[in-house]
Design a protein around this motif. Structure first.
Motif, mmCIF file in Angstrom:
data_model
loop_
_atom_site.group_PDB
_atom_site.id
_atom_site.type_symbol
_atom_site.label_atom_id
_atom_site.label_comp_id
_atom_site.label_asym_id
_atom_site.label_seq_id
_atom_site.Cartn_x
_atom_site.Cartn_y
_atom_site.Cartn_z
ATOM 1 N N GLY A 114 13.531 -2.924 -5.304
ATOM 2 C CA GLY A 114 12.839 -2.726 -4.058
ATOM 3 C C GLY A 114 11.539 -3.715 -3.690
ATOM 4 O O GLY A 114 11.110 -4.362 -4.483
ATOM 5 N N GLN A 115 11.394 -3.905 -2.411
ATOM 6 C CA GLN A 115 10.440 -4.610 -1.958
ATOM 7 C C GLN A 115 9.092 -3.714 -1.529
ATOM 8 O O GLN A 115 9.286 -2.513 -0.983
ATOM 9 C CB GLN A 115 10.709 -5.591 -0.853
ATOM 10 C CG GLN A 115 12.138 -6.528 -1.548
ATOM 11 C CD GLN A 115 11.695 -7.320 -2.523
ATOM 12 O OE1 GLN A 115 10.372 -7.984 -2.516
ATOM 13 N NE2 GLN A 115 12.281 -7.532 -3.343
ATOM 14 N N CYS A 116 8.171 -4.381 -1.328
ATOM 15 C CA CYS A 116 6.741 -3.523 -0.897
ATOM 16 C C CYS A 116 7.255 -3.284 0.787
ATOM 17 O O CYS A 116 7.579 -4.191 1.607
ATOM 18 C CB CYS A 116 5.575 -4.465 -0.738
ATOM 19 S SG CYS A 116 3.990 -3.710 -0.064
ATOM 20 N N PRO A 117 7.262 -1.973 1.219
ATOM 21 C CA PRO A 117 7.458 -1.651 2.467
ATOM 22 C C PRO A 117 6.369 -2.005 3.540
ATOM 23 O O PRO A 117 5.314 -2.590 3.071
ATOM 24 C CB PRO A 117 7.538 -0.231 2.482
ATOM 25 C CG PRO A 117 6.595 0.291 1.314
ATOM 26 C CD PRO A 117 6.637 -0.904 0.469
ATOM 27 N N PRO A 118 6.681 -2.432 4.903
ATOM 28 C CA PRO A 118 5.907 -2.877 5.774
ATOM 29 C C PRO A 118 4.769 -1.644 6.051
ATOM 30 O O PRO A 118 5.097 -0.613 5.788
ATOM 31 C CB PRO A 118 6.567 -3.104 7.097
ATOM 32 C CG PRO A 118 7.763 -2.294 6.858
ATOM 33 C CD PRO A 118 8.127 -2.305 5.372
ATOM 34 N N ASP A 119 3.735 -2.042 6.445
ATOM 35 C CA ASP A 119 2.625 -1.209 6.903
ATOM 36 C C ASP A 119 3.162 0.080 7.936
ATOM 37 O O ASP A 119 2.349 1.242 7.602
ATOM 38 C CB ASP A 119 1.423 -1.636 7.490
ATOM 39 C CG ASP A 119 0.567 -2.549 6.588
ATOM 40 O OD1 ASP A 119 0.998 -2.672 5.206
ATOM 41 O OD2 ASP A 119 -0.408 -3.374 6.727
ATOM 42 N N VAL A 120 3.705 -0.442 8.823
ATOM 43 C CA VAL A 120 4.536 0.765 9.532
ATOM 44 C C VAL A 120 4.949 1.816 8.777
ATOM 45 O O VAL A 120 5.128 3.214 9.285
ATOM 46 C CB VAL A 120 5.730 0.078 10.789
ATOM 47 C CG1 VAL A 120 6.643 -0.312 9.814
ATOM 48 C CG2 VAL A 120 5.659 1.045 11.822
ATOM 49 N N TRP A 125 5.188 8.620 12.614
ATOM 50 C CA TRP A 125 6.485 8.651 13.392
ATOM 51 C C TRP A 125 7.523 7.528 13.268
ATOM 52 O O TRP A 125 8.484 7.336 13.937
ATOM 53 C CB TRP A 125 6.035 8.742 14.768
ATOM 54 C CG TRP A 125 5.803 10.160 15.333
ATOM 55 C CD1 TRP A 125 4.783 11.086 14.732
ATOM 56 C CD2 TRP A 125 6.422 10.913 16.274
ATOM 57 N NE1 TRP A 125 4.831 12.313 15.281
ATOM 58 C CE2 TRP A 125 5.830 12.076 16.300
ATOM 59 C CE3 TRP A 125 7.240 10.675 17.468
ATOM 60 C CZ2 TRP A 125 6.258 12.744 17.222
ATOM 61 C CZ3 TRP A 125 7.609 11.455 18.504
ATOM 62 C CH2 TRP A 125 7.032 12.772 18.269
ATOM 63 N N HIS A 126 7.191 6.855 12.349
ATOM 64 C CA HIS A 126 8.190 5.799 11.637
ATOM 65 C C HIS A 126 9.483 6.440 11.171
ATOM 66 O O HIS A 126 10.596 6.123 10.866
ATOM 67 C CB HIS A 126 7.869 4.656 10.752
ATOM 68 C CG HIS A 126 8.512 3.759 9.984
ATOM 69 N ND1 HIS A 126 9.185 2.819 11.010
ATOM 70 C CD2 HIS A 126 9.131 3.888 8.781
ATOM 71 C CE1 HIS A 126 9.766 1.966 10.295
ATOM 72 N NE2 HIS A 126 9.877 2.452 8.985
ATOM 73 N N HIS A 127 9.314 7.912 10.800
ATOM 74 C CA HIS A 127 10.325 8.532 9.879
ATOM 75 C C HIS A 127 10.823 9.759 10.808
ATOM 76 O O HIS A 127 9.912 10.602 11.394
ATOM 77 C CB HIS A 127 9.641 9.144 8.695
ATOM 78 C CG HIS A 127 8.948 7.939 7.880
ATOM 79 N ND1 HIS A 127 9.880 7.326 6.585
ATOM 80 C CD2 HIS A 127 7.870 7.487 7.759
ATOM 81 C CE1 HIS A 127 9.084 6.665 6.263
ATOM 82 N NE2 HIS A 127 7.772 6.770 6.726
ATOM 83 N N ASP A 128 12.084 9.883 10.921
ATOM 84 C CA ASP A 128 12.834 10.911 12.089
ATOM 85 C C ASP A 128 12.431 12.207 11.324
ATOM 86 O O ASP A 128 12.184 12.980 12.180
ATOM 87 C CB ASP A 128 14.122 10.556 11.669
ATOM 88 C CG ASP A 128 14.823 9.550 12.587
ATOM 89 O OD1 ASP A 128 13.968 8.715 13.379
ATOM 90 O OD2 ASP A 128 16.202 9.041 12.374
ATOM 91 N N ASP A 129 12.266 12.626 10.016
ATOM 92 C CA ASP A 129 11.943 13.906 9.593
ATOM 93 C C ASP A 129 10.515 14.168 10.081
ATOM 94 O O ASP A 129 10.175 15.283 9.905
ATOM 95 C CB ASP A 129 12.226 13.892 8.113
ATOM 96 C CG ASP A 129 13.504 13.876 7.591
ATOM 97 O OD1 ASP A 129 14.558 13.793 8.466
ATOM 98 O OD2 ASP A 129 13.841 13.496 6.396
ATOM 99 N N ILE A 135 2.632 17.072 14.466
ATOM 100 C CA ILE A 135 2.148 15.664 13.846
ATOM 101 C C ILE A 135 1.929 14.711 14.968
ATOM 102 O O ILE A 135 2.679 14.074 15.446
ATOM 103 C CB ILE A 135 3.533 15.090 13.047
ATOM 104 C CG1 ILE A 135 3.688 16.197 11.705
ATOM 105 C CG2 ILE A 135 2.993 13.794 12.145
ATOM 106 C CD1 ILE A 135 4.819 15.571 10.805
ATOM 107 N N PRO A 136 0.684 14.325 14.933
ATOM 108 C CA PRO A 136 0.170 13.188 16.098
ATOM 109 C C PRO A 136 0.834 11.900 15.626
ATOM 110 O O PRO A 136 1.062 11.584 14.425
ATOM 111 C CB PRO A 136 -1.204 12.933 15.668
ATOM 112 C CG PRO A 136 -1.548 14.549 15.203
ATOM 113 C CD PRO A 136 -0.618 14.959 14.324
ATOM 114 N N LYS A 137 1.153 11.099 16.754
ATOM 115 C CA LYS A 137 1.961 9.911 16.324
ATOM 116 C C LYS A 137 1.023 8.910 15.659
ATOM 117 O O LYS A 137 1.695 7.892 14.965
ATOM 118 C CB LYS A 137 2.310 9.370 17.712
ATOM 119 C CG LYS A 137 3.672 10.164 18.269
ATOM 120 C CD LYS A 137 3.724 9.648 19.892
ATOM 121 C CE LYS A 137 4.821 10.499 20.167
ATOM 122 N NZ LYS A 137 5.512 9.902 21.708
ATOM 123 N N ASP A 138 -0.272 8.979 15.515
ATOM 124 C CA ASP A 138 -1.085 8.000 15.045
ATOM 125 C C ASP A 138 -1.594 8.405 13.804
ATOM 126 O O ASP A 138 -2.360 7.537 13.115
ATOM 127 C CB ASP A 138 -2.202 7.536 16.288
ATOM 128 C CG ASP A 138 -3.258 8.919 15.986
ATOM 129 O OD1 ASP A 138 -2.805 10.053 15.649
ATOM 130 O OD2 ASP A 138 -4.501 8.756 16.540
#
Length: 249
Positions: A114-120, A125-129, A135-138
């Protein structure tokens, strides 16, 4: 804190903590069904407590035995990168407040590919679940976190109605932010893990995710939860002492 059962990995895991956290002192607290090696048992900064409960329950029990200023956790399918934990502690000391939390960056993949994931990746809200009404988007997430230990306890730690240490870790990061704290990202990649949903021992985690943890996340955070902050720290005592998905009846 290490909720684990792969005892054959623990000596190497311990050494990776040593390399990662120097010059700071540390203790390794292992909770799980298998005994550590004699080598680890003889170390003054290793504690072991036998429990057959879920990963969440084991992690929460480990936190009750902790004595340090800061706490974090990991899984025994990985190792810490040299100097990484020390960088996190220094960052916490210099740039964070007691009521803040840190999202620990980790990589995971088959054979540590695996690689280091991006900050996002560490935004809810980057995750569908996690695209839920409550859950606030920020908001940021911390599937693995670092916290001031006293504040972790004051907030109630993990909600052990969730079985795996994942959604409840994210729930904690939301509660931290509801209380006015900030969630920072670790200043570096901290750990690497040999993990895949296709691994032969992933079955109990998959079952917990499908049958309990994902539905519970939707139930709890599918509505406004701006007042969800502190929970009962001793809630782990309400969870089963035997994790049926791994150990059977």
């Amino acid at each position: 804190c290490l909720p684990g059962y792969r005892a054959k990995n623990w000596d190497a895991f311990f050494m990776s903590v040593e390399r990662s956290i120097a010059p700071y002192n540390f203790e390794l607290i292992i909770v799980g069904p298998t005994e550590p090696s004699e080598n680890l048992k003889q170390k003054e900064n290793v504690k072991y407590f036998k429990d057959f409960g879920s990963p969440a329950r084991c992690l929460q029990i480990a936190s009750t035995l902790a004595e340090g200023k800061y706490m974090t956790w990991s899984s025994d399918d990985g190792y810490f990168l040299p100097g990484s934990l020390a960088q996190c502690i220094q960052f916490f000391e210099e740039k964070m407040q007691r009521n803040d939390g840190m999202a620990i960056k980790y990589a995971e993949g088959t054979n540590f590919s695996g690689q280091c994931p991006p900050d996002v990746y560490f935004t809810a809200w980057h995750h569908d679940d996690l695209k839920l009404e409550g859950i606030p988007k920020d908001y940021n997430i911390a599937p693995v976190g670092m916290y001031n230990l006293e504040h972790f306890r004051e907030m109630g730690g993990l909600d052990c109605r969730w079985e795996h240490a994942n959604f409840n870790c994210i729930d904690l990061s939301f509660r931290i932010q509801n209380a006015g704290g900030k969630m920072f990202l670790s200043p570096c990649l901290v750990s690497n893990h040999d993990w895949s949903w296709q691994h032969s021992d992933a079955g109990p985690i998959q079952q917990a995710y499908i049958q309990n943890d994902k539905p519970l996340m939707k139930e709890v955070w599918g509505q406004n939860q701006s007042s969800r902050v502190k929970i009962d720290y001793h809630n782990w005592t309400n969870s089963s002492s035997r994790w049926v998905r791994r150990f059977g009846v």
